[in-house]
Design a protein around this motif. Structure first.
Motif, short mmCIF file in Angstrom:
data_model
loop_
_atom_site.label_atom_id
_atom_site.label_comp_id
_atom_site.label_asym_id
_atom_site.label_seq_id
_atom_site.Cartn_x
_atom_site.Cartn_y
_atom_site.Cartn_z
N VAL A 14 0.89 -1.25 -0.04
CA VAL A 14 0.09 -0.03 0.17
C VAL A 14 0.72 1.14 -0.11
O VAL A 14 0.87 2.31 -0.82
CB VAL A 14 -0.85 -0.14 1.33
CG1 VAL A 14 -1.70 1.29 1.43
CG2 VAL A 14 -1.92 -1.20 1.12
N TYR A 15 1.64 1.26 0.85
CA TYR A 15 2.79 2.34 0.86
C TYR A 15 3.57 2.68 -0.49
O TYR A 15 3.56 3.70 -1.02
CB TYR A 15 3.96 2.11 1.81
CG TYR A 15 5.21 2.97 1.96
CD1 TYR A 15 4.81 4.41 2.52
CD2 TYR A 15 6.44 2.75 1.43
CE1 TYR A 15 5.79 5.46 2.54
CE2 TYR A 15 7.31 3.63 1.74
CZ TYR A 15 6.99 5.05 2.09
OH TYR A 15 8.06 5.95 2.34
N ALA A 16 3.75 1.53 -1.19
CA ALA A 16 4.64 1.58 -2.55
C ALA A 16 3.60 2.19 -3.56
O ALA A 16 3.68 3.08 -4.71
CB ALA A 16 5.18 0.17 -2.86
N ALA A 17 2.39 1.75 -3.37
CA ALA A 17 1.22 2.12 -4.37
C ALA A 17 0.84 3.80 -4.12
O ALA A 17 0.71 4.44 -5.09
CB ALA A 17 -0.11 1.35 -4.03
N VAL A 18 0.89 4.02 -3.00
CA VAL A 18 0.55 5.56 -2.53
C VAL A 18 1.63 6.43 -3.16
O VAL A 18 1.62 7.30 -4.01
CB VAL A 18 0.38 5.65 -1.09
CG1 VAL A 18 0.46 7.29 -0.83
CG2 VAL A 18 -0.84 5.17 -0.69
N VAL A 20 3.73 5.37 -5.97
CA VAL A 20 3.56 5.56 -7.28
C VAL A 20 2.44 6.52 -7.73
O VAL A 20 2.53 7.14 -8.65
CB VAL A 20 3.22 4.00 -7.77
CG1 VAL A 20 2.79 4.16 -9.35
CG2 VAL A 20 4.64 3.23 -7.37
N LEU A 21 1.28 6.36 -7.05
CA LEU A 21 0.26 7.23 -7.48
C LEU A 21 0.61 8.73 -7.21
O LEU A 21 0.21 9.44 -8.27
CB LEU A 21 -1.05 6.95 -6.75
CG LEU A 21 -1.79 5.62 -6.79
CD1 LEU A 21 -2.79 5.14 -5.96
CD2 LEU A 21 -2.30 5.58 -8.20
N ILE A 22 1.11 9.15 -6.32
CA ILE A 22 1.67 10.49 -6.20
C ILE A 22 2.69 11.03 -7.25
O ILE A 22 2.45 12.00 -7.78
CB ILE A 22 2.13 10.96 -4.72
CG1 ILE A 22 1.07 10.54 -3.77
CG2 ILE A 22 2.75 12.23 -4.74
CD1 ILE A 22 1.48 10.65 -2.31
N HIS A 65 5.96 18.09 -3.30
CA HIS A 65 6.20 17.93 -1.65
C HIS A 65 5.63 17.07 -1.25
O HIS A 65 6.34 16.36 -0.28
CB HIS A 65 5.71 19.49 -1.38
CG HIS A 65 5.60 19.53 0.15
ND1 HIS A 65 7.02 19.94 0.53
CD2 HIS A 65 4.86 19.26 1.32
CE1 HIS A 65 6.74 19.91 2.12
NE2 HIS A 65 5.55 19.75 2.39
N TRP A 66 4.57 16.28 -1.66
CA TRP A 66 4.07 15.16 -1.13
C TRP A 66 4.92 13.88 -1.23
O TRP A 66 5.23 13.24 -0.19
CB TRP A 66 2.69 14.91 -1.18
CG TRP A 66 1.45 15.91 -0.57
CD1 TRP A 66 1.76 16.71 0.26
CD2 TRP A 66 0.32 15.94 -1.04
NE1 TRP A 66 0.54 17.66 0.50
CE2 TRP A 66 -0.44 16.92 -0.29
CE3 TRP A 66 -0.69 15.43 -2.11
CZ2 TRP A 66 -1.76 17.35 -0.61
CZ3 TRP A 66 -1.85 15.73 -2.03
CH2 TRP A 66 -2.43 16.66 -1.56
N PHE A 67 5.28 13.90 -2.34
CA PHE A 67 6.13 12.77 -2.64
C PHE A 67 7.55 13.05 -1.93
O PHE A 67 8.02 11.77 -1.56
CB PHE A 67 6.26 12.85 -4.36
CG PHE A 67 7.44 11.65 -4.61
CD1 PHE A 67 7.16 10.50 -5.01
CD2 PHE A 67 8.74 12.17 -5.05
CE1 PHE A 67 7.90 9.55 -5.38
CE2 PHE A 67 9.51 11.02 -5.44
CZ PHE A 67 9.33 9.86 -5.61
N VAL A 68 8.09 14.09 -2.06
CA VAL A 68 9.59 14.31 -1.27
C VAL A 68 9.18 13.60 0.23
O VAL A 68 9.98 13.18 0.88
CB VAL A 68 10.10 15.57 -1.46
CG1 VAL A 68 11.39 15.55 -0.42
CG2 VAL A 68 10.66 15.46 -2.85
N TRP A 69 8.01 14.17 0.64
CA TRP A 69 7.81 13.94 2.11
C TRP A 69 7.65 12.70 2.50
O TRP A 69 8.02 12.06 3.74
CB TRP A 69 6.53 14.84 2.53
CG TRP A 69 6.23 14.85 4.03
CD1 TRP A 69 6.91 15.25 5.19
CD2 TRP A 69 5.17 13.91 4.62
NE1 TRP A 69 6.12 15.08 6.34
CE2 TRP A 69 5.20 14.28 6.06
CE3 TRP A 69 4.02 13.32 4.13
CZ2 TRP A 69 4.17 13.75 6.86
CZ3 TRP A 69 3.19 13.05 4.69
CH2 TRP A 69 3.15 13.02 5.95
N ILE A 70 7.00 11.91 1.58
CA ILE A 70 6.52 10.50 2.00
C ILE A 70 7.51 9.32 1.61
O ILE A 70 7.51 8.49 2.13
CB ILE A 70 5.27 10.24 1.08
CG1 ILE A 70 4.59 8.78 1.82
CG2 ILE A 70 5.39 9.91 -0.25
CD1 ILE A 70 3.08 8.90 1.38
#
Length: 74
Positions: A14-18, A20-22, A65-70
């Motif tokens: 799920v973490y990897a999917a999030v 990838v989606l972002i 920003h979300w991608f870098v943060w996560i």
């Protein structure tokens, strides 16, 4: 113990999917914004440029920003 590994793998999936989606949404908004700006320069479609500047650019920055943060190490 086997059930714990299954749960851990599901959480990681799920973490990897999030992630990838972002990243996918970020790339799409950046490419769309770039395409609008290029179309504006080539064809003179000045009505689309404010949409790209006011809507797509802030969204792509926010998504990046979300991608870098996560991501780890971001």
């Amino acid at each position: 113990m086997k059930k714990a590994w299954k749960i851990l793998l599901r959480i990681l999936a799920v973490y990897a999917a999030v992630i990838v989606l972002i990243l996918t949404a970020t790339i799409v908004t950046v490419m769309l914004s770039f395409a609008i700006i290029v179309a504006d320069d080539i064809f003179g479609l000045s009505s689309l440029r404010p949409f790209a500047d006011d809507t797509l650019t802030p969204w792509s920055e926010r998504l990046w920003h979300w991608f870098v943060w996560i991501t780890p190490g971001g």
